[in-house]
Design a protein around this motif. Sequence first.
Motif, short mmCIF file in Angstrom:
data_model
loop_
_atom_site.label_atom_id
_atom_site.label_comp_id
_atom_site.label_asym_id
_atom_site.label_seq_id
_atom_site.Cartn_x
_atom_site.Cartn_y
_atom_site.Cartn_z
N LEU A 91 55.43 -19.46 -28.71
CA LEU A 91 56.38 -18.35 -28.71
C LEU A 91 56.88 -18.18 -30.14
CD1 LEU A 91 58.37 -16.27 -27.49
CD2 LEU A 91 59.88 -18.19 -26.91
N LEU A 92 56.59 -17.04 -30.75
CA LEU A 92 57.06 -16.78 -32.11
C LEU A 92 58.54 -16.40 -32.08
CD1 LEU A 92 54.06 -14.70 -33.52
CD2 LEU A 92 54.39 -17.18 -33.52
N TYR A 93 59.27 -16.98 -33.03
CA TYR A 93 60.72 -16.79 -33.08
C TYR A 93 61.09 -16.24 -34.45
CZ TYR A 93 65.71 -18.13 -32.62
OH TYR A 93 67.08 -18.14 -32.56
N GLU A 94 61.59 -15.01 -34.48
CA GLU A 94 62.04 -14.30 -35.68
C GLU A 94 60.91 -14.03 -36.68
OE1 GLU A 94 64.27 -12.27 -36.06
OE2 GLU A 94 65.94 -12.96 -37.29
N HIS A 95 60.45 -15.02 -37.43
CA HIS A 95 59.39 -14.78 -38.41
C HIS A 95 58.08 -14.50 -37.71
CE1 HIS A 95 61.52 -17.30 -41.78
NE2 HIS A 95 62.26 -16.31 -41.33
N ASP A 96 57.25 -13.66 -38.33
CA ASP A 96 55.91 -13.46 -37.79
C ASP A 96 55.01 -14.61 -38.21
OD1 ASP A 96 56.14 -12.46 -40.47
OD2 ASP A 96 54.21 -11.47 -40.25
N ALA A 97 53.84 -14.67 -37.60
CA ALA A 97 52.84 -15.69 -37.91
C ALA A 97 51.49 -15.00 -37.80
CB ALA A 97 52.95 -16.88 -36.97
N ILE A 98 50.78 -14.91 -38.90
CA ILE A 98 49.59 -14.07 -39.00
C ILE A 98 48.32 -14.86 -38.66
CG2 ILE A 98 48.16 -12.76 -40.64
CD1 ILE A 98 50.79 -12.01 -42.06
N GLY A 99 47.46 -14.22 -37.87
CA GLY A 99 46.11 -14.73 -37.70
C GLY A 99 45.89 -15.71 -36.58
N GLY A 100 46.64 -15.62 -35.48
CA GLY A 100 46.42 -16.55 -34.39
C GLY A 100 47.05 -16.10 -33.09
N ASN A 157 60.82 -13.09 -48.81
CA ASN A 157 59.58 -13.83 -49.02
C ASN A 157 58.39 -12.87 -48.92
OD1 ASN A 157 58.33 -16.41 -49.49
ND2 ASN A 157 57.58 -16.33 -47.40
N GLN A 158 57.56 -12.86 -49.92
CA GLN A 158 56.47 -11.88 -50.00
C GLN A 158 55.47 -12.03 -48.85
OE1 GLN A 158 54.39 -11.93 -53.74
NE2 GLN A 158 53.53 -9.89 -53.43
N GLY A 159 55.07 -10.90 -48.27
CA GLY A 159 54.02 -10.89 -47.26
C GLY A 159 54.48 -11.07 -45.84
N GLU A 160 55.75 -11.41 -45.63
CA GLU A 160 56.24 -11.58 -44.27
C GLU A 160 56.44 -10.22 -43.60
OE1 GLU A 160 59.73 -13.94 -43.77
OE2 GLU A 160 58.84 -15.72 -44.68
N TYR A 161 56.25 -10.21 -42.30
CA TYR A 161 56.50 -9.00 -41.52
C TYR A 161 57.92 -8.49 -41.77
CZ TYR A 161 57.48 -6.11 -37.41
OH TYR A 161 57.87 -5.10 -36.57
N GLY A 162 58.89 -9.41 -41.72
CA GLY A 162 60.27 -9.01 -41.91
C GLY A 162 60.49 -8.37 -43.27
N THR A 163 60.03 -9.02 -44.33
CA THR A 163 60.20 -8.48 -45.68
C THR A 163 59.59 -7.09 -45.79
OG1 THR A 163 60.20 -10.71 -46.65
CG2 THR A 163 59.68 -8.87 -48.12
N THR A 164 58.39 -6.94 -45.25
CA THR A 164 57.71 -5.64 -45.29
C THR A 164 58.52 -4.58 -44.55
OG1 THR A 164 55.55 -6.73 -45.39
CG2 THR A 164 55.58 -4.43 -44.71
N GLN A 165 59.02 -4.93 -43.36
CA GLN A 165 59.78 -3.97 -42.57
C GLN A 165 61.13 -3.65 -43.21
OE1 GLN A 165 58.61 -2.28 -39.77
NE2 GLN A 165 56.71 -3.21 -40.52
#
Length: 362
Positions: A119-128, A169-177
Amino acid sequence: MTRLTKILTNSSAAVALTVAGFTAAPALADGEQVFFMLPNSTTIRFERRDAPLFVAAMEERMPGATVTVQNGEGDPVRQQRLVEDAIAQGADLIVYTSSDANLSAGALRAAEEAGVPVLLYEHDAIGGLAEAHVLFNARAVGQAQGQRAAELIEAMPEGTIRIARVKGNQGEYGTTQYELGQNEYLDPLIASGRVEIVCEDFTPNWDPVQAQAFAEDCLTRTGGEVDMFLGMNDGTTGGSVAALISQGYAPGEIVVTGGQDATIEALQFIAQGWQDNTVFKDLRVMAEAAADMAVAILNGEDLPAEWMNGEVDNDYMMVPAAFLPVNNVTLDNISDVVEAGIYTWAEVCQGAEDSQLCQDNL
């Protein structure tokens, strides 16, 4: 004993906390084994509030479960080892807040190969693979920050407003959004010449010390010709405030906005006049949602319909998501946080006891 250890040990849930190394927790009790992986210690909300709130919510819903809280300390390699260790200990569920979204595929793969749901919590996690994602609406956070910045700019004297952007933090879903949301309001102002971006950079691991170093360097390079520091969370805005204090500025002399998380430090800065806003995310609501989702996953049930309202693309799959609402807080409605029972006026007003706000409420 750390403050978090004290908080968690005082809970009636069976809890283990790993604060150093990645080896582990004591012998686990019978029942479901849930491992809550925190991303770092630099974003202080995770250890201070998310972990104890989630533990309490799980105790209420599934009192026989054991919740083990561990911290990746900003190191994705360490965090993957923590995940592998959790699997070896018989984890039934991993609640995962990635230390680095771009380097989380290995941890997700290890869980998938072991058949352990994530279960992902707050931060995204790419590629899985992930069962679901619970997060505050990141685009709405950025929009709230951008709208507030635009309101402040509109109230400033005519001419070009010089802004330093302190990103996450660069590249995070949150940062991008957050950036996309802010840009909805900033881009027209930049195009019209009302705003000039004089400095901008990402903040590795959301580290306030890095944010402070960036702000100090920006002030030096521009000769202090900065009208606004625009951050993305209370760590980045706090870094800007620290830079202004270190260089002898007065509260409000340069606007600091773009806060997020409603930490007590940020609320005190708002009361003192150093910081303009923070986006309040009620972590009690997040704990409730995450616990409901965790119990459903553990019981092999459908995800709770009352929470699920979207999806997040993590470059591997569309992850079912629960997007939670946010509330922008300034001096005008800082009482919202106090009324929610998060902090007292005495805590918020520390260092600002003589302000009108605090005289009216203490």
